[in-house]
Motif scaffolding. Structure first.
Motif, short mmCIF file in Angstrom:
data_model
loop_
_atom_site.label_atom_id
_atom_site.label_comp_id
_atom_site.label_asym_id
_atom_site.label_seq_id
_atom_site.Cartn_x
_atom_site.Cartn_y
_atom_site.Cartn_z
N THR A 175 -8.75 -2.52 11.98
CA THR A 175 -8.51 -3.13 10.68
C THR A 175 -7.06 -3.59 10.57
O THR A 175 -6.18 -3.04 11.21
N LYS A 176 -6.85 -4.60 9.74
CA LYS A 176 -5.50 -5.10 9.50
C LYS A 176 -4.81 -4.34 8.37
O LYS A 176 -3.62 -4.49 8.15
N TYR A 177 -5.57 -3.51 7.66
CA TYR A 177 -5.03 -2.81 6.51
C TYR A 177 -4.26 -1.55 6.92
O TYR A 177 -4.71 -0.78 7.75
N ARG A 178 -3.10 -1.35 6.29
CA ARG A 178 -2.30 -0.15 6.54
C ARG A 178 -2.87 1.02 5.74
O ARG A 178 -3.34 0.84 4.62
N ARG A 179 -2.79 2.22 6.32
CA ARG A 179 -3.22 3.42 5.60
C ARG A 179 -2.02 4.04 4.91
O ARG A 179 -0.97 4.22 5.53
N LEU A 212 -4.80 -2.69 0.00
CA LEU A 212 -5.35 -4.02 -0.24
C LEU A 212 -4.33 -4.94 -0.90
O LEU A 212 -4.21 -6.11 -0.55
N ARG A 213 -3.61 -4.41 -1.88
CA ARG A 213 -2.63 -5.23 -2.61
C ARG A 213 -1.53 -4.32 -3.14
O ARG A 213 -1.79 -3.22 -3.62
N ARG A 214 -0.31 -4.83 -3.04
CA ARG A 214 0.86 -4.11 -3.57
C ARG A 214 1.81 -5.16 -4.10
O ARG A 214 2.29 -6.01 -3.36
N ASN A 215 2.06 -5.10 -5.40
CA ASN A 215 3.02 -6.03 -6.01
C ASN A 215 3.80 -5.30 -7.09
O ASN A 215 3.74 -4.07 -7.16
N VAL A 228 -12.50 1.15 -4.48
CA VAL A 228 -11.13 0.65 -4.66
C VAL A 228 -10.47 1.34 -5.85
O VAL A 228 -11.04 1.43 -6.93
N MET A 229 -9.27 1.86 -5.62
CA MET A 229 -8.46 2.51 -6.65
C MET A 229 -7.24 1.64 -6.90
O MET A 229 -6.51 1.32 -5.95
N THR A 230 -7.02 1.24 -8.15
CA THR A 230 -5.84 0.46 -8.52
C THR A 230 -4.96 1.33 -9.40
O THR A 230 -5.40 1.82 -10.44
N SER A 275 -3.19 -1.23 -4.91
CA SER A 275 -4.64 -1.10 -4.77
C SER A 275 -4.99 -0.60 -3.38
O SER A 275 -4.54 -1.17 -2.38
N LEU A 276 -5.80 0.46 -3.34
CA LEU A 276 -6.24 1.07 -2.09
C LEU A 276 -7.76 1.11 -2.04
O LEU A 276 -8.40 1.38 -3.05
N ALA A 277 -8.31 0.86 -0.85
CA ALA A 277 -9.74 1.06 -0.62
C ALA A 277 -9.90 2.38 0.11
O ALA A 277 -9.18 2.66 1.07
N GLN A 278 -10.84 3.20 -0.33
CA GLN A 278 -11.04 4.49 0.33
C GLN A 278 -11.91 4.37 1.57
O GLN A 278 -11.87 5.22 2.44
#
Length: 94
Positions: free
Chosen positions: A6-10, A46-49, A68-70, A54-57
Motif C-alpha cells: 500500500t502507498k498509505y503510511r501507518r 488517508l488525509r492530513r491537513n 475511516v476515522m476522521t 483521517s485514518l482507515a483502519q
C-alpha cells in the motif's frame, strides 16, 4: 501487512475525545467537571491537513479502505509514524 502493498503510511494518533453524562440534574450539581478522554487510533493515513487527520483502519488488496476515522486537528495531541521492521516481525498463531 503480509502480502498487501500500500502507498498509505501507518500512523498512531493520540487525541482528546469529548465526554459527557446524560440524565436530568441541576446545573453545577451532579455534573462534575470532566477532562477529555485521551484516545489512541492506529490506521492508514488517508488525509492530513490543517483541519483533520483521517485514518482507515482496514485496507484490502484492491486498495479499498474501510472503517475511516476522521479526527479534528484541534483534538490531536501527537502523531507517530509506525514502521514495520522485517527482521523483528513476529508471526501470531491463530
Amino acid at each position: 501487512m503480509s502480502g498487501i502493498k500500500t502507498k498509505y503510511r501507518r500512523l498512531e494518533v493520540t487525541w482528546h475525545d469529548s465526554s459527557g453524562k446524560t440524565g436530568w440534574a441541576r446545573p453545577n450539581v451532579g455534573y462534575p467537571e470532566k477532562t477529555p478522554l485521551t484516545c489512541q487510533t492506529i490506521g492508514y493515513l488517508l488525509r492530513r491537513n490543517k483541519s483533520i487527520v483521517s485514518l482507515a483502519q482496514s485496507i484490502d488488496e484492491q486498495g479499498k479502505v474501510n472503517d475511516v476515522m476522521t479526527i479534528p486537528r484541534q483534538c490531536v495531541i501527537r502523531v507517530r509514524r509506525l514502521v514495520e521492521r522485517e527482521n523483528r516481525r513476529k508471526h501470531v498463531r491463530h
